[in-house]
Design an enzyme around this catalytic site. Structure first.
Site, mmCIF file in Angstrom:
data_model
loop_
_atom_site.group_PDB
_atom_site.id
_atom_site.type_symbol
_atom_site.label_atom_id
_atom_site.label_comp_id
_atom_site.label_asym_id
_atom_site.label_seq_id
_atom_site.Cartn_x
_atom_site.Cartn_y
_atom_site.Cartn_z
ATOM 1 N N PHE A 152 0.952 -1.256 -0.197
ATOM 2 C CA PHE A 152 -0.049 -0.104 0.033
ATOM 3 C C PHE A 152 0.841 1.172 0.242
ATOM 4 C CE2 PHE A 152 -2.808 -3.384 1.863
ATOM 5 C CZ PHE A 152 -3.678 -3.159 1.184
ATOM 6 N N LEU A 153 1.930 1.307 -0.759
ATOM 7 C CA LEU A 153 2.804 2.390 -0.879
ATOM 8 C C LEU A 153 2.406 3.388 -1.941
ATOM 9 C CD1 LEU A 153 6.150 0.191 -1.693
ATOM 10 C CD2 LEU A 153 5.545 1.369 0.500
ATOM 11 N N ARG A 154 2.346 4.722 -1.437
ATOM 12 C CA ARG A 154 2.209 5.801 -2.119
ATOM 13 C C ARG A 154 3.357 6.566 -2.942
ATOM 14 N NH1 ARG A 154 -0.210 9.765 2.123
ATOM 15 N NH2 ARG A 154 1.644 8.939 3.119
ATOM 16 N N GLY A 257 -3.864 9.481 -12.130
ATOM 17 C CA GLY A 257 -2.926 8.508 -13.024
ATOM 18 C C GLY A 257 -2.258 7.704 -12.288
ATOM 19 N N CYS A 260 -1.106 2.586 -10.364
ATOM 20 C CA CYS A 260 -2.207 1.823 -9.663
ATOM 21 C C CYS A 260 -3.566 2.123 -10.203
ATOM 22 C CB CYS A 260 -2.021 2.018 -8.025
ATOM 23 S SG CYS A 260 -0.100 1.650 -7.530
ATOM 24 N N LYS A 320 1.795 13.119 -10.033
ATOM 25 C CA LYS A 320 1.642 13.582 -8.871
ATOM 26 C C LYS A 320 3.043 14.267 -8.531
ATOM 27 C CE LYS A 320 1.512 11.308 -5.199
ATOM 28 N NZ LYS A 320 1.014 10.094 -4.111
ATOM 29 N N ARG A 327 3.145 7.320 -15.832
ATOM 30 C CA ARG A 327 2.155 6.373 -16.374
ATOM 31 C C ARG A 327 0.741 6.918 -16.248
ATOM 32 N NH1 ARG A 327 4.703 0.962 -13.297
ATOM 33 N NH2 ARG A 327 5.363 2.619 -12.049
#
Length: 430
Positions: A152-154, A257, A260, A320, A327
């Protein structure tokens, strides 16, 4: 514990560094020799704040190494993390070919018991497939366990998320195998959920799809706010105080975007189709997201008229801030449409590079913000990097040909820009 991490991209490299920081001896395995050479030299193959110094530290401490030798790596490690890519197929379903290839390779080479941990994002039922693929390829009679442990990495916050997770999800067929995986994480202070593999796999997809839904909901609502003279930012603030809703992911803009959300939402829809289950809400989420950047471009065209020959400065390429990941970045769709309309494009990003497929004479990247803005007929903010949000807009005002600012992230101070003489437009902003 000696741990092997197969796949050294974003998830694999971060996982390997985390596990070595937790005191394990870790080896990263990848077949791309150039990638392995760079990692051996302490250089990441992607941009992630704060991660490269940890890589260099663990290499120096000799807790972490990288190799392309799959035979030795698989045979000498009893715990193996699978962290290979799972991109989308044309129909939106998940391409598991890399997972299958790795599973078969593990089966061929392992001669003793292995604990195999699937870290890659995979649809429910994949753990069972991995077990079957390994079993079908077994060379030696030996036992193994397969556990699903989604990440659950941002992007841009991977170091924080790795060491301060919101939760750890562990899906396995037995309590013993689940507990083995939990022990690898030591004494991390967060909830740990033990479940079956299918549920663990679904939790990952459900989480990303829900966050994407919040984004598309606010983006669609912002369009209405434009029509009824309401500030979507104030609406989001008022909504966020409700603990049932929360403050996160209520920021309207040009859409999500990255690697994920687009992939995982489409994969969940494809899974629904496979099981004859209509996921209509998620289909609408995708439709809103795919059209959101065009909503901003309508504002641009309304103010500038014909775009042919107009110089447009685009600030931010990455999907971001805090990453160089392009991607599914909305900026690329915006660049493509502006180019088709004959605009002359000037772009800047602190980290991300203009992709090869968009390297045309009408698109030019500049090393400084000032060069990018010079002579521009309009400015479009696509990524809310701090150097843009807190930039010297008063100094930049004389550089532009005309003072149109289109804020695709609702991140700029509208009142300040208007006071400086800019014509400011956000999305649902008053």
């Amino acid at each position: 514990m000696n741990i092997l991490v197969i796949g050294t991209g974003y998830v694999g490299a971060t996982t390997a560094i985390l596990l070595s920081e937790l005191g394990h001896q870790v080896t990263g395995l990848d077949m791309e020799e150039e990638k392995i050479k760079r990692l051996q030299q302490g250089v990441l193959t992607f941009y992630e704040p704060g991660l490269e110094p940890l890589l260099q530290k663990q290499l120096q401490l000799e807790n972490l190494m990288f190799t392309t030798d799959s035979v030795q790596a698989i045979q000498e490690h009893d715990v193996i993390f699978i962290c290979v890519g799972t991109p989308s197929l044309p129909d939106g379903s998940t391409d598991l070919s890399a997972v299958r290839k790795v599973s078969a390779r593990i089966g061929q080479l392992m001669a003793s018991h292995k604990l195999i941990v699937i870290k890659s994002t995979v649809p429910p039922g994949t753990q069972q497939r991995v077990k079957r693929w390994i079993k079908d390829a077994l060379t030696y009679k030996t036992s193994f366990d397969v556990v699903s442990n989604p990440e659950f990495l941002r992007e841009g916050s991977a170091v924080h998320d790795a060491f301060h997770p919101d939760r750890i999800i562990i899906g396995g067929d037995s309590e013993e195998s689940r507990s083995q995986v939990e022990r690898l994480y030591g004494d991390m202070n967060c909830p740990v959920v033990h479940t079956n593999p299918e549920t663990a796999e679904m939790i990952k997809y459900a989480s990303n799809a829900f966050l994407a839904t919040k984004i598309s909901y606010m983006n669609e609502l912002a369009r209405l706010c434009d029509e009824v003279d309401v500030s979507v930012q104030t609406v989001a603030e008022g909504m966020g105080y409700d603990p049932r809703i929360g403050k996160s992911f209520l920021q309207a803009g040009i859409g999500y975007g990255g690697s994920c959300f687009p992939k995982d939402v489409k994969s969940l829809i494809a899974l629904g189709n496979e099981h004859y289950t209509e996921l209509g809400i998620l289909k609408r989420v995708v439709k809103v997201n795919d059209s959101q950047y065009r909503y901003l471009l309508k504002k641009v065209k309304r103010q500038l008229g014909l775009l042919r020959g107009k110089r447009i400065a685009l600030l931010g390429l990455a999907f971001k801030p805090g990453t160089d990941d392009l991607r599914e970045a909305p900026s690329l769709a915006i660049l493509s449409e502006l180019m088709e309309n004959g605009a002359l494009l000037k772009v800047h990003d602190p980290v991300a590079k203009l992709p090869r497929e968009l390297q045309f004479p009408s698109i030019k990247a500049f090393p400084s913000i000032e060069e990018t803005l010079l002579g521009a007929h309009a400015i479009i903010l696509c990524t809310e990097w701090p150097q843009y949000v807190s930039g010297a807009w008063e100094d930049w005002r004389p550089l532009v040909k005309s003072p149109y600012v289109f804020d695709g992230r609702n991140a700029l101070d509208a009142k300040k820009l208007k006071a400086l003489g800019y014509h400011y437009e956000g999305i649902g902003v008053r």
